[in-house]
Design an enzyme around this catalytic site. Structure first.
Site, PDB file in Angstrom:
ATOM      1  N   THR A 224      -2.991  -8.655 -15.262  1.00 30.82           N
ATOM      2  CA  THR A 224      -2.203  -8.520 -14.167  1.00 30.82           C
ATOM      3  C   THR A 224      -0.759  -7.824 -14.697  1.00 30.82           C
ATOM      4  O   THR A 224      -0.717  -7.957 -15.771  1.00 30.82           O
ATOM      5  CB  THR A 224      -1.691  -9.924 -13.655  1.00 30.82           C
ATOM      6  OG1 THR A 224      -0.563  -9.509 -13.049  1.00 30.82           O
ATOM      7  CG2 THR A 224      -1.294 -10.985 -14.763  1.00 30.82           C
ATOM      8  N   SER A 268       5.347 -16.538 -15.132  1.00 35.04           N
ATOM      9  CA  SER A 268       4.955 -17.996 -14.521  1.00 35.04           C
ATOM     10  C   SER A 268       3.917 -18.318 -15.651  1.00 35.04           C
ATOM     11  O   SER A 268       3.384 -17.427 -16.390  1.00 35.04           O
ATOM     12  CB  SER A 268       4.100 -17.795 -13.220  1.00 35.04           C
ATOM     13  OG  SER A 268       3.155 -17.192 -13.371  1.00 35.04           O
ATOM     14  N   HIS A 271       1.058 -16.324 -15.277  1.00 35.09           N
ATOM     15  CA  HIS A 271       0.943 -15.116 -15.913  1.00 35.09           C
ATOM     16  C   HIS A 271       0.622 -14.962 -17.741  1.00 35.09           C
ATOM     17  O   HIS A 271       0.091 -14.322 -18.279  1.00 35.09           O
ATOM     18  CB  HIS A 271       2.347 -14.124 -15.529  1.00 35.09           C
ATOM     19  CG  HIS A 271       2.178 -13.786 -14.398  1.00 35.09           C
ATOM     20  ND1 HIS A 271       2.740 -14.368 -13.288  1.00 35.09           N
ATOM     21  CD2 HIS A 271       1.878 -12.416 -13.702  1.00 35.09           C
ATOM     22  CE1 HIS A 271       2.553 -13.736 -12.064  1.00 35.09           C
ATOM     23  NE2 HIS A 271       2.056 -12.494 -12.495  1.00 35.09           N
ATOM     24  N   GLN A 297      -3.717  -5.410 -13.154  1.00 34.79           N
ATOM     25  CA  GLN A 297      -3.701  -5.169 -11.768  1.00 34.79           C
ATOM     26  C   GLN A 297      -2.497  -5.317 -11.132  1.00 34.79           C
ATOM     27  O   GLN A 297      -1.995  -6.369 -11.286  1.00 34.79           O
ATOM     28  CB  GLN A 297      -4.949  -5.703 -11.018  1.00 34.79           C
ATOM     29  CG  GLN A 297      -5.267  -5.323  -9.679  1.00 34.79           C
ATOM     30  CD  GLN A 297      -6.439  -6.102  -9.018  1.00 34.79           C
ATOM     31  OE1 GLN A 297      -7.593  -5.438  -8.776  1.00 34.79           O
ATOM     32  NE2 GLN A 297      -6.433  -7.450  -8.529  1.00 34.79           N
ATOM     33  N   TYR A 344      12.020 -13.032  -1.091  1.00 33.87           N
ATOM     34  CA  TYR A 344      12.586 -13.807  -1.973  1.00 33.87           C
ATOM     35  C   TYR A 344      13.897 -13.254  -2.707  1.00 33.87           C
ATOM     36  O   TYR A 344      13.732 -12.239  -3.629  1.00 33.87           O
ATOM     37  CB  TYR A 344      11.785 -14.284  -3.140  1.00 33.87           C
ATOM     38  CG  TYR A 344      10.623 -15.172  -2.653  1.00 33.87           C
ATOM     39  CD1 TYR A 344      10.619 -15.572  -1.359  1.00 33.87           C
ATOM     40  CD2 TYR A 344       9.394 -15.446  -3.343  1.00 33.87           C
ATOM     41  CE1 TYR A 344       9.569 -16.543  -0.655  1.00 33.87           C
ATOM     42  CE2 TYR A 344       8.402 -16.145  -2.911  1.00 33.87           C
ATOM     43  CZ  TYR A 344       8.444 -16.735  -1.646  1.00 33.87           C
ATOM     44  OH  TYR A 344       7.257 -17.490  -1.229  1.00 33.87           O
TER      45      TYR A 344
HETATM   46  N1  USQ Z   1       7.596 -12.679  -2.747  1.00 30.70           N
HETATM   47  C1  USQ Z   1       8.500 -12.624  -1.682  1.00 30.70           C
HETATM   48  N2  USQ Z   1       8.208 -13.346  -0.741  1.00 30.70           N
HETATM   49  C2  USQ Z   1       7.191 -13.850  -0.638  1.00 30.70           C
HETATM   50  C3  USQ Z   1       6.165 -13.888  -1.419  1.00 30.70           C
HETATM   51  C4  USQ Z   1       6.484 -13.418  -2.612  1.00 30.70           C
HETATM   52  O1  USQ Z   1       9.712 -11.913  -1.629  1.00 30.70           O
HETATM   53  O2  USQ Z   1       7.098 -14.507   0.867  1.00 30.70           O
HETATM   54  C5  USQ Z   1       7.831 -11.703  -3.865  1.00 30.70           C
HETATM   55  C6  USQ Z   1       7.754 -12.499  -5.230  1.00 30.70           C
HETATM   56  O3  USQ Z   1       9.075 -13.144  -5.664  1.00 30.70           O
HETATM   57  C7  USQ Z   1       7.258 -11.585  -6.175  1.00 30.70           C
HETATM   58  C8  USQ Z   1       6.630 -10.761  -5.399  1.00 30.70           C
HETATM   59  O4  USQ Z   1       6.910 -10.952  -3.832  1.00 30.70           O
HETATM   60  O5  USQ Z   1       8.449 -10.721  -6.518  1.00 30.70           O
HETATM   61  C9  USQ Z   1       4.990 -10.582  -5.374  1.00 30.70           C
HETATM   62  O6  USQ Z   1       4.720 -11.962  -5.288  1.00 30.70           O
HETATM   63  P1  USQ Z   1       3.131 -12.239  -4.916  1.00 30.70           P
HETATM   64  O7  USQ Z   1       3.311 -13.809  -4.735  1.00 30.70           O
HETATM   65  O8  USQ Z   1       2.645 -11.234  -3.703  1.00 30.70           O
HETATM   66  O9  USQ Z   1       2.558 -12.004  -6.486  1.00 30.70           O
HETATM   67  P2  USQ Z   1       2.544 -12.525  -7.637  1.00 30.70           P
HETATM   68  O10 USQ Z   1       3.086 -13.954  -7.723  1.00 30.70           O
HETATM   69  O11 USQ Z   1       3.230 -11.521  -8.547  1.00 30.70           O
HETATM   70  O12 USQ Z   1       1.018 -12.475  -8.105  1.00 30.70           O
HETATM   71  C10 USQ Z   1       0.083 -11.744  -7.573  1.00 30.70           C
HETATM   72  C11 USQ Z   1      -1.364 -12.270  -7.604  1.00 30.70           C
HETATM   73  C12 USQ Z   1      -1.872 -12.206  -9.056  1.00 30.70           C
HETATM   74  C13 USQ Z   1      -1.579 -11.184  -9.759  1.00 30.70           C
HETATM   75  C14 USQ Z   1      -0.388 -10.618  -9.443  1.00 30.70           C
HETATM   76  C15 USQ Z   1       0.023  -9.079  -9.835  1.00 30.70           C
HETATM   77  O13 USQ Z   1      -1.432 -13.666  -6.876  1.00 30.70           O
HETATM   78  O14 USQ Z   1      -2.989 -13.102  -9.229  1.00 30.70           O
HETATM   79  O15 USQ Z   1      -1.794 -11.368 -11.160  1.00 30.70           O
HETATM   80  O16 USQ Z   1       0.113 -10.483  -7.962  1.00 30.70           O
HETATM   81  S1  USQ Z   1       1.734  -8.918 -10.386  1.00 30.70           S
HETATM   82  O17 USQ Z   1       2.527  -9.166  -9.562  1.00 30.70           O
HETATM   83  O18 USQ Z   1       1.515  -7.473 -10.523  1.00 30.70           O
HETATM   84  O19 USQ Z   1       1.697  -9.494 -11.520  1.00 30.70           O
END
Ligand code: USQ
Length: 505
Positions: A224, A268, A271, A297, A344
């Protein structure tokens, strides 16, 4: 032909079984080193598992010259290549199985249904209904004539997995069998331990099995972008390792950083599990000459692939709850449910994104261009970068076209993450070396998601689970609602003028 993988040779081909007159797996990390050890006398010899009639020969036949490599949708592909997908029932695994099957790959796979179970445990459900695996397999056979070799299995059941690997002898293994959620890993100690156990120990056991049973296979392992974090210095997020000309200067002295693994700063316990995987995969390439792409990704989104759209029984899952929904998918569902989009914190966070369909194409390209033995390679799999507040504006705009009045809300950030930061992502290998050209524009995919989810039966599935949307899982371990900081209409607000950079050149 001049496609991206035409000039790869037996060195890259998983059908090549190396038979050198030394134990070349113990020689070090590069072809040059092996050759130096062997001296003028020595030769590295291989036997081809697919063309035993060739006997022993030097590994120099190019994919273009080899009749086992035939023209496919994207460059050359190994005829009937055996690909095993670990986590075949998931959001990505199912879409990839169909795509590979349709392209003529021999697909096998396993799944332990953790994703179905964990989503159910949280009282949520996939908004796009999905069939049980038996029905999925039946539909794939009926619609595309596909015959997947599928087993229900946990990757941690090593005896069973060993037997399956031995039976199938996969030439590539796509490893999606991990719990993918940051918030789920932060629920409490039990969830954090389950995520790290499943992901890290599952992968570690898998590596030992690959070494013993299919050392020539290429492992395409899902990592990721979140492994890197977002360094406040603005240092570019290179593809896993520092480039050859990177240097470190300290107290007037200078060192090369070229080839060293770049720092990781996960965000997290989920991660962290991916970072631990990175080191385990890297080490096993070093110790045992396994070969792997570690795919960093970006945030995945969307619903469409040619195959999943073909029939409702072939659809892949689509989650929107606070644990398993990724941000774009969640925002679209919120727009439909009449919930202001939940940004967020400041919303100035910049993230790399990729649509489902583009991600699947990248995976095919990685499968058909295997690394060399001993090669641990990292690709940053991202097709665009956006700030969260820009994403919210785009979704509001597309929602408006669908007749929706969308509001945006900033809520207290339940996570511990940097909200205002520079971001420069280097993603050169996929576009420049593997021929990938993103085709899915973010607005187009968002539009497709709206179109699908606004079907009345899907809209009611969103409304039924609307209570799972607002975040309650905090990184502090508390469970409480995030207070609303402000609510506004699209276009009303001016955002910070910093932007990320996606470096593909
Ligand atoms: N976020 C918001 N509002 C929401 C949900 C999320 O503002 O309702 C924000 C989060 O705080 C974060 C961003 O959007 O800053 C991305 O959150 P996310 O839940 O879409 O993604 P993340 O937790 O980063 O994890 C997802 C996948 C994970 C993958 C990762 C790629 O669930 O499996 O590894 O994306 S990355 O983010 O590039 O690490």
């Amino acid at each position: 032909m001049s496609c991206f993988n035409a000039n790869k040779t037996c060195w890259n081909c998983p059908a090549a079984v190396f038979k050198g007159n030394v134990d070349f797996r113990a020689c070090g990390q590069s072809q040059d080193e092996i050759k130096a050890k062997l001296g003028d006398e020595g030769q590295i010899m291989i036997e081809c598992a697919r063309r035993p009639d060739l006997g022993y020969f030097e590994p120099s036949i190019t994919f273009e010259q080899c009749p086992e490599w035939i023209e496919g949708e994207y460059g050359l592909q190994l005829k009937n290549m055996r690909v095993m997908i670990l986590g075949m029932d998931g959001y990505l695994g199912w879409a990839l199985a169909l795509k590979l099957g349709r392209m003529g790959f021999q697909v096998s796979g396993i799944d332990n249904y953790t994703r179905r179970d964990t989503v159910a445990e949280k009282g949520a459900h996939t908004i796009v209904p999905i069939e049980r695996m038996t029905e999925r397999l039946h539909a794939a056979s009926e619609i595309y004539g596909l015959n997947f070799n599928y087993r229900r299995m946990d990757i941690r059941e090593r005896d069973h997995l060993a037997a399956f690997l031995d039976e199938v002898k996969p030439e590539a293994i796509v490893h999606y069998a991990e719990i993918p959620s940051a918030p789920y890993s932060m629920v409490d100690a039990d969830h954090a331990i389950e995520v790290q156990d499943n992901n890290t120990l599952g992968t570690l056991g898998l590596l030992w099995l690959i070494k013993d049973i299919v050392p020539e296979t290429s492992l395409i392992k899902l990592g990721t972008m979140g492994e890197y974090g977002a360094p406040l210095t603005g240092r570019p997020l290179f593809e896993g390792m520092f480039p050859a000309d990177a240097t470190l200067t300290w107290r007037g002295r200078e060192w090369s950083l070229g080839g060293e693994i770049t720092p990781r700063d996960p965000v997290s316990f989920y991660h962290v599990s991916k970072v631990q995987d990175t080191y385990n995969v890297y080490e096993s390439c070093k110790y045992w000459w396994l070969r792997s792409y570690d795919v960093q990704q970006g945030v995945i989104y969307g619903v469409h692939t040619e195959e999943t759209a073909k029939d409702p029984r072939l659809r892949t899952r689509f989650d929107i709850d606070e644990w398993f929904g990724t941000v774009i998918n969640r925002f679209v569902a919120q727009a439909i449910a009449g919930i202001p989009l939940t940004i967020y914190g400041t919303g100035e966070q910049i993230k790399g994104f990729i649509a489902l369909e583009d991600a699947m194409e990248c995976m095919v390209r990685l499968i058909t261009s295997p690394p060399e033995p001993g090669q641990y390679d990292v690709v940053n799999q991202v097709s665009g970068i956006h700030k969260l507040n820009e994403i919210a504006e785009i979704i509001a705009k597309v929602g408006k076209k669908h007749g929706l009045k969308v509001e945006i809300q900033r809520v207290e950030n339940p996570r511990v993450e940097t909200e205002v930061h520079p971001l420069e992502i280097v993603s050169r290998k996929l576009p420049r070396e593997l021929g990938f050209n993103p085709t899915v524009l973010v607005e187009k995919e968002i539009d497709r998601v709206f179109t699908l989810l606004m079907q009345p039966e899907l809209t009611s599935r969103i409304k039924e689970k609307a209570h799972t949307i607002m975040p309650k899982t905090r990184w502090t371990g508390e469970k409480k609602d995030s207070g609303v900081i402000e609510k506004y209409k699209p276009g009303e607000k001016t955002y910070g003028d910093h932007h990320g950079v996606l470096d593909t050149e």
